[in-house]
Design an enzyme around this catalytic site. Structure first.
Site, PDB file in Angstrom:
ATOM      1  N   PHE A 127       0.853  -1.188   0.000  1.00  0.00           N
ATOM      2  CA  PHE A 127       0.000   0.000   0.000  1.00  0.00           C
ATOM      3  C   PHE A 127       0.898   1.250   0.000  1.00  0.00           C
ATOM      4  O   PHE A 127       1.828   1.344   0.806  1.00  0.00           O
ATOM      5  CB  PHE A 127      -0.870  -0.029   1.258  1.00  0.00           C
ATOM      6  CG  PHE A 127      -1.986   0.971   1.267  1.00  0.00           C
ATOM      7  CD1 PHE A 127      -3.196   0.684   0.662  1.00  0.00           C
ATOM      8  CD2 PHE A 127      -1.826   2.208   1.883  1.00  0.00           C
ATOM      9  CE1 PHE A 127      -4.236   1.602   0.681  1.00  0.00           C
ATOM     10  CE2 PHE A 127      -2.866   3.130   1.903  1.00  0.00           C
ATOM     11  CZ  PHE A 127      -4.070   2.825   1.294  1.00  0.00           C
ATOM     12  N   ASP A 198       1.794  -4.908   8.597  1.00  0.00           N
ATOM     13  CA  ASP A 198       0.626  -4.034   8.535  1.00  0.00           C
ATOM     14  C   ASP A 198      -0.604  -4.933   8.387  1.00  0.00           C
ATOM     15  O   ASP A 198      -0.695  -5.730   7.439  1.00  0.00           O
ATOM     16  CB  ASP A 198       0.767  -3.070   7.351  1.00  0.00           C
ATOM     17  CG  ASP A 198      -0.355  -2.036   7.316  1.00  0.00           C
ATOM     18  OD1 ASP A 198      -1.464  -2.326   7.814  1.00  0.00           O
ATOM     19  OD2 ASP A 198      -0.128  -0.946   6.755  1.00  0.00           O
ATOM     20  N   TYR A 223     -10.947   1.133  11.038  1.00  0.00           N
ATOM     21  CA  TYR A 223     -12.163   1.550  10.327  1.00  0.00           C
ATOM     22  C   TYR A 223     -12.531   0.643   9.165  1.00  0.00           C
ATOM     23  O   TYR A 223     -13.519   0.879   8.506  1.00  0.00           O
ATOM     24  CB  TYR A 223     -12.045   3.003   9.848  1.00  0.00           C
ATOM     25  CG  TYR A 223     -10.780   3.334   9.075  1.00  0.00           C
ATOM     26  CD1 TYR A 223     -10.658   3.028   7.735  1.00  0.00           C
ATOM     27  CD2 TYR A 223      -9.707   3.970   9.698  1.00  0.00           C
ATOM     28  CE1 TYR A 223      -9.498   3.331   7.030  1.00  0.00           C
ATOM     29  CE2 TYR A 223      -8.550   4.280   9.008  1.00  0.00           C
ATOM     30  CZ  TYR A 223      -8.452   3.958   7.670  1.00  0.00           C
ATOM     31  OH  TYR A 223      -7.306   4.256   6.989  1.00  0.00           O
ATOM     32  N   LYS A 224     -11.737  -0.402   8.922  1.00  0.00           N
ATOM     33  CA  LYS A 224     -12.059  -1.338   7.843  1.00  0.00           C
ATOM     34  C   LYS A 224     -12.915  -2.464   8.438  1.00  0.00           C
ATOM     35  O   LYS A 224     -14.064  -2.243   8.776  1.00  0.00           O
ATOM     36  CB  LYS A 224     -10.773  -1.794   7.172  1.00  0.00           C
ATOM     37  CG  LYS A 224     -10.093  -0.616   6.441  1.00  0.00           C
ATOM     38  CD  LYS A 224      -8.739  -0.910   5.883  1.00  0.00           C
ATOM     39  CE  LYS A 224      -8.210   0.330   5.158  1.00  0.00           C
ATOM     40  NZ  LYS A 224      -6.800   0.246   4.811  1.00  0.00           N
ATOM     41  N   ARG A 377     -12.921  -4.209  -6.793  1.00  0.00           N
ATOM     42  CA  ARG A 377     -12.640  -4.860  -5.518  1.00  0.00           C
ATOM     43  C   ARG A 377     -13.937  -5.054  -4.738  1.00  0.00           C
ATOM     44  O   ARG A 377     -14.726  -4.117  -4.590  1.00  0.00           O
ATOM     45  CB  ARG A 377     -11.697  -3.932  -4.761  1.00  0.00           C
ATOM     46  CG  ARG A 377     -10.909  -4.568  -3.692  1.00  0.00           C
ATOM     47  CD  ARG A 377      -9.818  -3.634  -3.251  1.00  0.00           C
ATOM     48  NE  ARG A 377     -10.355  -2.423  -2.619  1.00  0.00           N
ATOM     49  CZ  ARG A 377      -9.752  -1.791  -1.616  1.00  0.00           C
ATOM     50  NH1 ARG A 377      -8.613  -2.235  -1.142  1.00  0.00           N
ATOM     51  NH2 ARG A 377     -10.266  -0.703  -1.096  1.00  0.00           N
TER      52      ARG A 377
HETATM   53  C1  LIG Z   1      -6.044   1.467   4.756  1.00  0.00           C
HETATM   54  C2  LIG Z   1      -4.585   1.294   4.895  1.00  0.00           C
HETATM   55  C3  LIG Z   1      -3.807   2.237   5.556  1.00  0.00           C
HETATM   56  C4  LIG Z   1      -4.440   3.496   6.075  1.00  0.00           C
HETATM   57  O1  LIG Z   1      -3.549   4.410   6.597  1.00  0.00           O
HETATM   58  P1  LIG Z   1      -4.077   5.663   7.420  1.00  0.00           P
HETATM   59  O2  LIG Z   1      -2.866   6.195   8.042  1.00  0.00           O
HETATM   60  O3  LIG Z   1      -5.114   5.181   8.378  1.00  0.00           O
HETATM   61  O4  LIG Z   1      -4.716   6.617   6.439  1.00  0.00           O
HETATM   62  C5  LIG Z   1      -2.455   1.978   5.735  1.00  0.00           C
HETATM   63  N1  LIG Z   1      -1.893   0.846   5.238  1.00  0.00           N
HETATM   64  C6  LIG Z   1      -2.617  -0.074   4.564  1.00  0.00           C
HETATM   65  C7  LIG Z   1      -1.977  -1.310   4.054  1.00  0.00           C
HETATM   66  C8  LIG Z   1      -3.985   0.133   4.365  1.00  0.00           C
HETATM   67  O5  LIG Z   1      -4.700  -0.759   3.697  1.00  0.00           O
END
Ligand SMILES: *Cc1c(COP(=O)(O)O)cnc(C)c1O
Length: 418
Positions: A127, A198, A223-224, A377
Site C-alpha cells: 500500500f 501491517d 475503520y475497515k 474490488r
Molecule cells: C487502509 C490502509 C492504511 C491506512 O492508513 P491511514 O494512516 O489510516 O490513512 C495503511 N496501510 C494499509 C496497508 C492500508 O490498507
C-alpha cells in the site's frame, strides 16, 4: 459445475451461526455493501454510546472523566481487547494515532535496534502510504538507509544480512493475497532482520496469529473490518521481548514514565505505554469500543469459515453467470481456514471497464470499489453479509454487463476518492 441458486444461498443463511449479527449494524435497506474492507458500517450502539460519553461523562464529569470514566487508559484497555483478534498477548497492543503514524514509530524503533544495517525491505505491491512513510523516514534520518522493493514472490529471496527491517502488509489491498506470516517472519529472523506487519486488511477479517509467528512489530487500522468509523484510532503491536528496548521518536508526555511529574527530562515508560504520544481521542475510542463489543461475541474461526464461503460463492457465480464478459480473477482461488492463509476476505476482478462497471453497480445499490489501473474490488465481511447478498450482487453485475449500463458518460470521469 453445478450452478448455485438463490435457494442454495437462502439455505446457507438459515444455517448461518453469524446470521443474527447483521442486526447489530445500520445498513441501508436497498444497499448490498461490499466495501466494508474500506469503511465498515456503523454498529447500532455507536451513536448512543458516543452521545452518552459526551453528555454524561464529558458533560457531567468534566475533567474527572480522565480517571472516573477510564479515558486515560482506553488506549491500553482497548489494546488488550484487540489482542485476542490478532494473536497478541495482554500489554502488547495499544490503540493510538493512525496507521501511517504508527508505521513511522515502528520503523524508527526497529531501525534503532539494527543500527549497523541500512536496508528496509518491502514489496512493490504494498500500500503506497507504507512505502511513503519509509521514504519519509529514510530522507529524514539522512544516514544512507535505502528502501529495497521487490515483487511479492521474491520477498524471502531478497532477505540478506543488510536488511534491518522487513515491512509487509499481510493482506494485499488490491488482490487479497495473504503472506505466510510465520514462514516469512522466520526467514527474516534467520538473517537477523526485524519484521513490521501491517494488518490493515487482516484485523477483524480473519484470525491473525502475531505471537505464533514470532512477529516483532505490527500496525493496523480500525475503520475497515473493525467498524470503528472513518479515521477511527489505529493500533500498534510490539512483542514483549522488544518493549523496553524499542524507542520511538514521538516522545510525548503520555509515553513518559511519570507524565504527571511534569519533569523536563523525557524518560520512557516501561512496556507498551511508551508507544503512546498524546492525549487519546476519547470520542473515537468510545466508538471503537462499541464496535468491539459486537466482534467480541463471535469466534474468529467462524468468521473465517463464513468469509471463505462468501468469497467462494462469489467466484463460482461470476464464473457461471458472467463468464462471457471477460472478468479475470486476480485473487487466489485457494483460501485456507487455518495458517497459512492464502486469501483475505475480498475478491478482486480485473476488467478494462472496471471503473465504469463499479459505478454502474453502485447506482444499483451494490457498493464495491475500484483500484487503479483496472481492479474491481469486493469485500466480504462475514459479520453482516448474507449469502443471498452475494447471489444478488452477481445478478446485478450480470445485468450491468448485459445492458452495457457501464457505458454511460457519467461513469467515465474518475472521482477524487475511488
Ligand atoms: C487502509 C490502509 C492504511 C491506512 O492508513 P491511514 O494512516 O489510516 O490513512 C495503511 N496501510 C494499509 C496497508 C492500508 O490498507
Amino acid at each position: 459445475m453445478k450452478k448455485i441458486s438463490r435457494g442454495d444461498c437462502e439455505r446457507l443463511d438459515d444455517r448461518d451461526p453469524l446470521a443474527g449479527i447483521r442486526e447489530r449494524y445500520y445498513l441501508p435497506e436497498e444497499v448490498i455493501y461490499l466495501d466494508g474492507n474500506s469503511l465498515g458500517p456503523v454498529p447500532k450502539t455507536v451513536p448512543g454510546r458516543v452521545a452518552s460519553m459526551i453528555e454524561k461523562e464529558w458533560g457531567e464529569n468534566l475533567i474527572k472523566g480522565w480517571l472516573a470514566d477510564g479515558w486515560m487508559d482506553k488506549p491500553l484497555t482497548l489494546g488488550d481487547r484487540l489482542a485476542r483478534l490478532i494473536g497478541a498477548g495482554s500489554g502488547e497492543v495499544v490503540v493510538v494515532d493512525t496507521t501511517s503514524i504508527n508505521l513511522f514509530k515502528m520503523l524508527a524503533a526497529a531501525l534503532r535496534l539494527r543500527p549497523e544495517r541500512k536496508v528496509i525491505l518491502s514489496n512493490r505491491e504494498n500500500f503506497p502510504t507504507d512505502l511513503y512513510m519509509v521514504q519519509g523516514i529514510v530522507n529524514w534520518l539522512g544516514q544512507g538507509h535505502q528502501l529495497r522493493l521487490v515483487d511479492e514472490d521474491k520477498v524471502v529471496s531478497a532477505l540478506d544480512g543488510d536488511v534491518a527491517v522487513l515491512m509487509l502488509t499481510q493482506t494485499n489491498f488490491k488482490t487479497g493475497r495473504v503472506f505466510d506470516m510465520a514462514k516469512i517472519t522466520k526467514a527474516a529472523h534467520e538473517v537477523g532482520a526485524l519484521t513490521i506487519w501491517d494488518l490493515a486488511h487482516s484485523a477483524g477479517a480473519f484470525p491473525v496469529e502475531l505471537n505464533a509467528a514470532a512477529a516483532d512489530f505490527a500496525v493496523g487500522c480500525s475503520y475497515k473490518y473493525l467498524n470503528a468509523g472513518p479515521g477511527g484510532p489505529a493500533f500498534l503491536f510490539v512483542a514483549k521481548r522488544h518493549q523496553n528496548s524499542a524507542e520511538q521518536p514521538l516522545t510525548g508526555w503520555l509515553g513518559h514514565d511519570d507524565p504527571f511529574a511534569f519533569d523536563n527530562e523525557y524518560r520512557p515508560a516501561d512496556g507498551i505505554r511508551r508507544q503512546i504520544c498524546s492525549s487519546p481521542g476519547v470520542i473515537g475510542l468510545v466508538a471503537f469500543e462499541a464496535a468491539l463489543d459486537v466482534i467480541d461475541e463471535v469466534d474468529m474461526t467462524q468468521i473465517r469459515i463464513k468469509s471463505n464461503i462468501l468469497c467462494d460463492i462469489f467466484i463460482d457465480l461470476v464464473q457461471t453467470e458472467c463468464h462471457e464478459f471477460g472478468f479475470r480473477l486476480v485473487t487466489p482461488r485457494e483460501a485456507g481456514v487455518v495458517e497459512p492463509l492464502l486469501r483475505g476476505s475480498q475478491v478482486s476482478l480485473v476488467h478494462e471497464h472496471g471503473y465504469a462497471i463499479v459505478q454502474a453497480l453502485i447506482r444499483r445499490g451494490v457498493i464495491g470499489d475500484f483500484r487503479d489501473p483496472d481492479i474491481m474490488r469486493f469485500g466480504f465481511a462475514p459479520l453482516y453479509l448474507r449469502h443471498v447478498d452475494i447471489y444478488d450482487a452477481v445478478i446485478h453485475l450480470r445485468a450491468v454487463m448485459e445492458c452495457r449500463e457501464w457505458d454511460d458518460p457519467a461513469f467515465q470521469e474518475r472521482a477524487s476518492v475511488t
